[in-house]
Design a protein around this motif. Structure first.
Motif, PDB file in Angstrom:
ATOM      1  N   HIS A 191       7.444-111.300  -7.230  1.00 23.73           N
ATOM      2  CA  HIS A 191       8.717-112.047  -7.448  1.00 23.73           C
ATOM      3  C   HIS A 191      10.034-111.443  -6.468  1.00 23.73           C
ATOM      4  CE1 HIS A 191       6.772-112.148 -11.264  1.00 23.73           C
ATOM      5  NE2 HIS A 191       7.234-113.492 -11.527  1.00 23.73           N
ATOM      6  N   GLN A 204      11.953-112.085  -2.701  1.00 23.47           N
ATOM      7  CA  GLN A 204      11.974-113.284  -1.853  1.00 23.47           C
ATOM      8  C   GLN A 204      12.774-112.692  -0.814  1.00 23.47           C
ATOM      9  OE1 GLN A 204      10.731-116.357  -1.905  1.00 23.47           O
ATOM     10  NE2 GLN A 204      11.500-117.097  -0.142  1.00 23.47           N
ATOM     11  N   THR A 255       7.392-118.587 -12.199  1.00 24.13           N
ATOM     12  CA  THR A 255       8.295-118.569 -10.581  1.00 24.13           C
ATOM     13  C   THR A 255       7.308-119.170  -9.563  1.00 24.13           C
ATOM     14  OG1 THR A 255       9.057-116.258 -11.531  1.00 24.13           O
ATOM     15  CG2 THR A 255       8.888-116.872  -9.045  1.00 24.13           C
ATOM     16  N   TRP A 256       7.966-120.193  -8.929  1.00 25.45           N
ATOM     17  CA  TRP A 256       7.325-120.664  -7.775  1.00 25.45           C
ATOM     18  C   TRP A 256       7.813-120.115  -6.456  1.00 25.45           C
ATOM     19  CZ3 TRP A 256       9.169-123.399  -3.456  1.00 25.45           C
ATOM     20  CH2 TRP A 256       8.285-124.206  -2.906  1.00 25.45           C
ATOM     21  N   ARG A 257       6.833-119.551  -5.856  1.00 25.55           N
ATOM     22  CA  ARG A 257       7.239-118.742  -4.542  1.00 25.55           C
ATOM     23  C   ARG A 257       6.905-119.423  -3.300  1.00 25.55           C
ATOM     24  NH1 ARG A 257       4.873-113.404  -3.173  1.00 25.55           N
ATOM     25  NH2 ARG A 257       6.603-112.176  -2.288  1.00 25.55           N
ATOM     26  N   SER A 258       7.658-119.535  -2.196  1.00 30.82           N
ATOM     27  CA  SER A 258       7.221-119.904  -0.799  1.00 30.82           C
ATOM     28  C   SER A 258       7.890-118.820   0.098  1.00 30.82           C
ATOM     29  CB  SER A 258       7.833-121.225  -0.772  1.00 30.82           C
ATOM     30  OG  SER A 258       9.019-121.413  -0.531  1.00 30.82           O
ATOM     31  N   MET A 293      12.330-119.649  -3.694  1.00 31.71           N
ATOM     32  CA  MET A 293      11.817-119.364  -4.712  1.00 31.71           C
ATOM     33  C   MET A 293      12.604-119.769  -6.104  1.00 31.71           C
ATOM     34  SD  MET A 293      10.415-115.638  -5.876  1.00 31.71           S
ATOM     35  CE  MET A 293      12.003-115.002  -6.503  1.00 31.71           C
ATOM     36  N   SER A 342      12.710-119.335 -10.558  1.00 25.44           N
ATOM     37  CA  SER A 342      11.956-118.517 -11.422  1.00 25.44           C
ATOM     38  C   SER A 342      12.660-118.915 -12.650  1.00 25.44           C
ATOM     39  CB  SER A 342      12.039-117.208 -11.130  1.00 25.44           C
ATOM     40  OG  SER A 342      11.618-116.270 -11.937  1.00 25.44           O
ATOM     41  N   ASN A 352       8.516-126.719  -7.961  1.00 21.41           N
ATOM     42  CA  ASN A 352       9.696-126.260  -7.530  1.00 21.41           C
ATOM     43  C   ASN A 352      10.965-126.952  -8.252  1.00 21.41           C
ATOM     44  OD1 ASN A 352       8.645-128.804  -6.606  1.00 21.41           O
ATOM     45  ND2 ASN A 352      10.209-128.888  -5.057  1.00 21.41           N
TER      46      ASN A 352
END
Length: 750
Positions: free
Chosen positions: A269, A271, A446-449, A453, A455, A518
């Motif tokens: 988690h 970023q 949680t969408w993470r790039s 991000m 959450s 997202n």
């Protein structure tokens, strides 16, 4: 299992250190020649951060922490200077400089049983075990006196005339107190502790099974203080003390395994240096910028995923001086991964808070409603199934006089005059309002790039009052982050930024927040009437919602209609409000601004109910566009979300009724959300409450699985907690059912 660093069974008593000093066998202020011999690092479970890299990161932190003069009244500062001296004898260190008088404030706090004394004892034990040979015996004697006088558990007696305001029961405090008790007992096994009348060995015997239970509960159900950027730090420092200093290999290794779990959760988690997740507990002082997070510096030490400098000498010192524990390589790889994906977690336990009240309620997962560690550990003191236990405990230990329970002292006459059944009925009638600290079952997504991000705590206690939760957040980096909130209090009239005011901390009424990839939709609809007077007035909400959107921390911010859209680098955050918005104007002479001069507080006046939509994006989503951000803005603003206020048949809409929402996302297509209907994308329902404990690109861990296997970008991590499975299952009673039994309970093999 790697060979363990030799340890003596007990710590040499201070009187022997005094004798050693007199006869010249110890040299205070001068470490033995050469560096401390390196300890064999922990190697079970999987590869660790390599020794050279870890040493370099520790050294970099120590250089930061010792850049100025040693603060004689700071244990962290003393340890940093002592450790740097051990690593480099040319670096000066005067162990005689710190005196007991430098710790007058800490000693007074401990003597008067104020809250967070356990944090001070934790630091004291770090210094005692790691550097007792380096500081003067007078200070050691003063520390020993406090270690032997401390109250390590709520069941111990309280000295006459003292009001014990220490808070023993939350998840983090439990392991702090137990770690302290175990290690203090190990240090002085034959000594009689003056508060309890118990020997150190007896304290160890008391703490050991409770440590195993705490660890087993976390392994089985996760952390009720989920993803906390405050209290994960307390868990970490309590556990690293056990991993470093316990002479019992099983306790040390169990503690180390939970450290691994925590670092995998944090890494998943992160970023760009920000622990930008939803948090079970956080405060205004920690969440407005990730630079203020209690574990920001620790995250940089462990993961080095940001160019920001070290900021504080805090919990990081325990890891910068660690001689046995090294974080797993799997977590380090996850922290810096460029994968785009979804991380989901399932933690804590469900508990009913509203009617109907039933006799002999059946607790979940084979637990018992008589188990104080479990239910007070997740803040369920006022949930109706726990009310009989809570009343008994409050009266038995005279907790009404303590700082925390003084907040509810107006209810004491009602409690004293009521039966248990009446109190349970009262609790259920007020259940959505009075469970201010309840951290019940939660499912996070949680969408993470690499660029941004998002959450969310999915559909968590919607419409209910909660004092320290942080339900959802969009994050680009430590400074460029956005979240919405239902304020509990007006803007504080002070310039002190770290007031932890209810204007930004917690929620007067939680939203029903729902996320897929997202896109997140938060529906605010308070499920209890706002109180303006009486004992419930402090458990209420204001007549608007708002958003934290610090415009000057973005490279570009545009507003189109009800959209506010920000860009920093190649990451984008877009926020839409059903109610029209306006920027609140602050007076920096009387109100907190943290030095910000541009708008940051986006108000949505007109009522406590609202719909906020968040969509995050990145330049990579718009290949070939000459201005990807402009394309993102154009795609969002080409249509207006449809919001339908709900109402009871034949009645006008009220704040409690909620909304139905239809939104066409540039990336996901049609997204529908409703107060009563949940979330769907492209016509397919989204499961807001998935069963696995962990699910991510790197791992899937089932509920009650006990075994954690992680593939951290090619670095494996295997942790096996089956040895403590039985510690989480109480003896069966007429109101409980047995929890699932593992097929085998071997010795700990993590």
């Amino acid at each position: 299992m790697a060979a363990r660093r030799p340890r003596s069974a007990t710590v040499v008593p201070t009187v022997l250190l005094l004798v050693a000093t007199v006869v010249g066998t110890s040299s205070i202020g001068a470490a033995p020649a050469g560096a401390i011999p390196p300890a064999t690092p922990l190697s079970f479970g999987g590869p660790r951060i390599d020794a050279a890299t870890w040493r370099a990161r520790q050294d970099a932190f120590l250089a930061f922490a010792t850049a100025g003069p040693m603060a004689n009244g700071s244990i962290n500062s003393i340890m940093a200077h002592a450790e740097r001296h051990h690593r480099d004898n040319a670096f000066p260190f005067d162990g005689n400089a710190p005196q007991p008088s430098d710790f007058t404030g800490m000693f007074q706090k401990l003597a008067t049983y104020q809250d967070t004394g356990d944090f001070d004892i934790n630091a004291m034990l770090q210094l005692w075990y790691g550097y007792r040979q380096d500081v003067n015996p007078t200070l050691l004697a003063a520390f020993e006196q406090r270690l032997l006088a401390f109250k390590y558990w709520w069941t111990e007696p309280t000295p006459p005339g003292i009001v014990d305001s220490q808070y023993y029961w939350t998840e983090n405090h439990q392991i702090e107190f137990l770690s302290n008790e175990y290690l203090a007992g190990q240090a002085f096994p034959s000594s009689v502790f003056t508060n309890s009348g118990m020997t150190g060995a007896q304290h160890m015997a008391h703490a050991r099974p409770l440590i195993r239970k705490w660890i087993g509960t976390r392994a089985r159900f996760g952390f009720s203080e989920w993803l906390s950027n405050v209290y994960y730090g307390e868990d970490l420092e309590a556990l690293v003390n056990l991993a470093e200093w316990s002479d019992d290999p099983e306790i040390a290794d169990l503690a180390a395994a939970v450290l691994d779990v925590l670092f995998v959760e944090i890494a998943s988690h992160l970023q760009n240096g920000a622990f930008g997740a939803t948090h079970g507990r956080s405060y205004m002082k920690d969440k407005m910028t990730s630079r203020d997070e209690d574990i920001f510096t620790l995250d940089k030490l462990v993961f080095d995923d940001t160019t920001e400098p070290f900021l504080r000498n805090d919990v990081a010192i325990a890891f910068a001086t660690a001689r046995r524990y090294v974080p797993p390589l799997a977590a380090a790889n996850i922290a810096t991964s460029t994968q785009v994906g979804v991380v989901q977690q399932h933690a804590s336990l469900p508990i009913p808070t509203v009617a109907p009240v039933t006799p002999n309620p059946l607790p979940p997962a084979g637990q018992s409603y008589d188990d104080l560690m479990v239910w007070w550990g997740l803040g369920a003191q006022f949930a109706w199934p726990v009310v009989p236990l809570s009343v008994q405990t409050i009266n038995q230990y005279d907790l009404w006089q303590t700082t925390n329970f003084q907040q509810a002292i107006d209810l004491k006459p009602i409690v004293d005059a009521s039966t248990a059944d009446q109190l349970q009925q009262l609790s259920a009638s007020l259940g959505r309002q009075i469970n201010a600290g309840l951290l019940s079952e939660v499912h996070t997504t949680t969408w993470r790039s690499p660029e941004v991000m998002l959450s969310t705590a999915q559909d968590w206690r919607p419409g209910e009052y909660s004092e320290q939760d942080h339900v959802a957040q969009a994050t680009i980096d430590a400074d460029a982050l956005v979240f919405t909130q239902s304020p509990r209090e007006p803007v504080p009239q002070t310039t002190d930024w770290h007031t932890n005011s209810g204007y930004w901390t917690g929620n007067g009424a939680n939203p029903k927040s729902m996320q897929h990839d997202n896109v997140g939709i938060s529906i605010y609809a308070p499920q209890f009437p706002a109180a303006t007077s009486g004992p419930l007035a402090r458990l209420s909400y204001l007549d608007f919602t708002h958003a934290w959107f610090p415009t000057e921390r973005f490279d570009q911010v545009v507003q189109v209609g009800n959209w506010t859209i920000g860009r920093k680098g190649n990451g984008y955050i877009a926020l839409w409000s059903w109610r029209p918005t306006q920027w609140r104007v602050y007076d920096p002479a009387t109100e907190p601004t943290d030095g910000l001069t541009q708008p940051f507080d986006l108000l949505a006046p007109g009522g406590p109910d609202n719909v906020w939509i968040t969509e995050v994006g990145r330049a990579a989503d718009f290949p070939g566009q000459p201005d990807p951000f402009a394309a993102f803005v154009a795609a969002l603003t080409a249509q207006t979300p449809d919001v339908t206020p709900l109402a009871q048949p034949g009645q006008p809409h009220t704040a409690a009724d909620g909304f139905d929402v239809r939104y066409v996302s540039p990336r996901l297509g049609e997204v529908r959300a409703g107060w009563a209907t949940g979330l769907s994308v492209g016509g397919a329902a989204v499961d807001l409450h998935p069963a696995p404990h962990w699910s991510s690109p790197w791992t899937t861990v089932g509920r009650d699985q006990w075994v954690y296997d992680v593939d951290g970008e090619g670095a494996p991590l295997h942790l096996d907690f089956r040895a403590v499975a039985a510690d989480t299952v109480p003896a069966p009673t007429t109101t409980t059912t047995a929890a699932p039994t593992p097929t085998a309970v071997p010795a700990f093999t993590g």
